[in-house]
Design an enzyme around this catalytic site. Structure first.
Site, PDB file in Angstrom:
ATOM      1  N   VAL A   1      36.006  -7.093  16.853  1.00 48.23           N
ATOM      2  CA  VAL A   1      37.134  -7.734  17.351  1.00 48.23           C
ATOM      3  C   VAL A   1      37.649  -7.315  18.521  1.00 48.23           C
ATOM      4  O   VAL A   1      37.836  -5.991  18.731  1.00 48.23           O
ATOM      5  CB  VAL A   1      38.164  -7.421  16.241  1.00 48.23           C
ATOM      6  CG1 VAL A   1      39.643  -8.199  16.492  1.00 48.23           C
ATOM      7  CG2 VAL A   1      37.872  -8.035  14.877  1.00 48.23           C
TER       8      VAL A   1
ATOM      9  N   ASP B   1      40.999  -7.375  -1.655  1.00 45.88           N
ATOM     10  CA  ASP B   1      40.827  -6.015  -0.995  1.00 45.88           C
ATOM     11  C   ASP B   1      42.192  -5.785  -0.083  1.00 45.88           C
ATOM     12  O   ASP B   1      41.939  -5.328   1.208  1.00 45.88           O
ATOM     13  CB  ASP B   1      39.760  -6.285  -0.091  1.00 45.88           C
ATOM     14  CG  ASP B   1      39.175  -5.091   0.786  1.00 45.88           C
ATOM     15  OD1 ASP B   1      39.259  -3.860   0.327  1.00 45.88           O
ATOM     16  OD2 ASP B   1      38.481  -5.222   1.997  1.00 45.88           O
TER      17      ASP B   1
END
Length: 366
Positions: A39, A154
């Site tokens: 990213v 998650d």
């Protein structure tokens, strides 16, 4: 950092990985990487708008990789809520060519957030009002996600992003699965994982996410991890010490014989008073925590119920706590070769339309 410009896309090297991106995205800076991609943050040319760009790692390496890519893409495209990360743009190099053969890379563009809850917890003490606002936004996003028929699975502080105005978005849908499927294996970070996942019950529901929110909320209040287990057994022991050993009627619900036997082998524990653990906390916060950190998933509060809890009354606004259309997860049962997944992904990428507000930004830049 080497750069070579082509007509619309340009190439640059970030952390020894070649990126090839449209020239409207400038000043790329790496912000993170993991098993499934890298990213970087970027500036949209001619504006002061910052975005996050994720380059998926080896999206077509295998059928498993390709299906995961398709899942992440479909989930992100589906999500349209201000407390949930959504897609602003998708691109791949060589779009003019229009050939599947040249379709080797996928880049996803999303909102850039200033920090995650991990950063916030470490940097500052949060007022009760801050905790209320953050928890409200998490639950508002979760209500939307759950109404789509999706479990995040998650949720943890590093998967919840916040900007400088305390506006929050839930991140990282790559691991999420539809609620109807039976699921196994390692998913959430252990500390935030609901006991029914740890005990490997096959049939768990959306309230696994609520357990995670309870753990996160406790950490926002105390700045300490509530259940910092070093392994599964230690984790379970910490939970039992806090909540007490469960009654016989609850044990009957545990389908795993080994898990049931282990819990029965533990010495009886009364559990700790939440008022003693969270000594200076708002009593209403403690009440909500008790309802979230309920060992029996059938009795655990839902996101929608939690939104109407008195602790969140200051921020509750049912008219803007919207739900989602159902998410089509029929592809989860499909067992396809890489090439077929690639075709499906290509179709999703080429059919993508940016949200209206971002489409206007792109139009103005061009």
């Amino acid at each position: 950092m080497s750069v070579s410009i082509t007509k619309k896309f340009y190439k640059l090297d970030i952390n020894r990985t070649e990126w090839e991106i449209p020239d409207i995205y400038q000043d790329l800076q790496p912000v993170g990487s993991g098993a499934y991609g890298q990213v970087s943050k970027a500036v949209v040319r001619g504006t002061n708008m910052h975005v996050a760009i994720k380059k998926l790692a080896r999206p077509f390496q295998s059928a498993v990789h390709a299906k995961r890519t398709y899942r992440e893409l479909r989930l992100l495209k589906h999500m349209d809520h201000e407390n949930v990360i959504g897609l602003l743009d998708i691109f791949h190099p060589h779009p003019a060519n229009g050939s599947l053969e040249n379709f080797q890379q996928v880049y996803l563009v999303t909102h850039l957030m200033d920090a995650d809850l991990n950063n916030i917890i470490r940097m500052q003490h949060l007022s009760d009002d801050h905790v209320q606002f953050l928890v409200y936004q998490i639950l508002r996003g979760l209500k939307y996600i759950h109404s789509a028929g999706v479990i995040h699975r998650d949720l943890k502080p590093s998967n919840i992003a916040v900007n400088e105005d305390c506006e929050l978005r839930i991140l990282d849908f790559g691991l999420a699965r539809p609620t109807e499927n039976e699921m196994t294996g390692y998913v959430a970070t252990r500390w935030y994982r609901a006991p029914e996942i740890m005990l490997n019950w096959m049939h768990y529901d959306q309230t696994v996410d609520i357990w995670s929110v309870g753990c996160i909320m406790a950490e926002l209040i105390t700045r300490r991890t509530l259940f910092p287990g070093t392994d599964h057994i230690h984790q379970l022991n910490l939970i039992m010490e806090m909540l007490g050993t469960p009654p016989a009627e609850f044990l009957k619900k545990i389908s795993s014989e080994s898990a049931r036997s282990y819990i029965q082998s533990l010495p009886p524990m009364k559990g700790r008073s939440f008022k003693n653990v969270f000594k200076n906390a708002n009593p209403l916060a403690i009440d909500l925590l008790e309802k979230m950190l309920e060992l029996d998933a059938e009795k655990r509060i839902t996101a929608e119920e939690a939104l109407s809890h008195p602790y969140l009354e200051k921020y509750a606004e049912p008219s803007v706590e919207q739900t989602s259309p159902p998410y089509d997860h029929s592809f989860e049962d499909m067992d396809l070769p890489v090439d077929k997944w690639k075709e499906l992904i290509y179709k999703e990428v080429t059919n993508f339309k940016p949200p209206p507000s971002y489409a206007q930004v792109l139009k103005d830049v061009k």
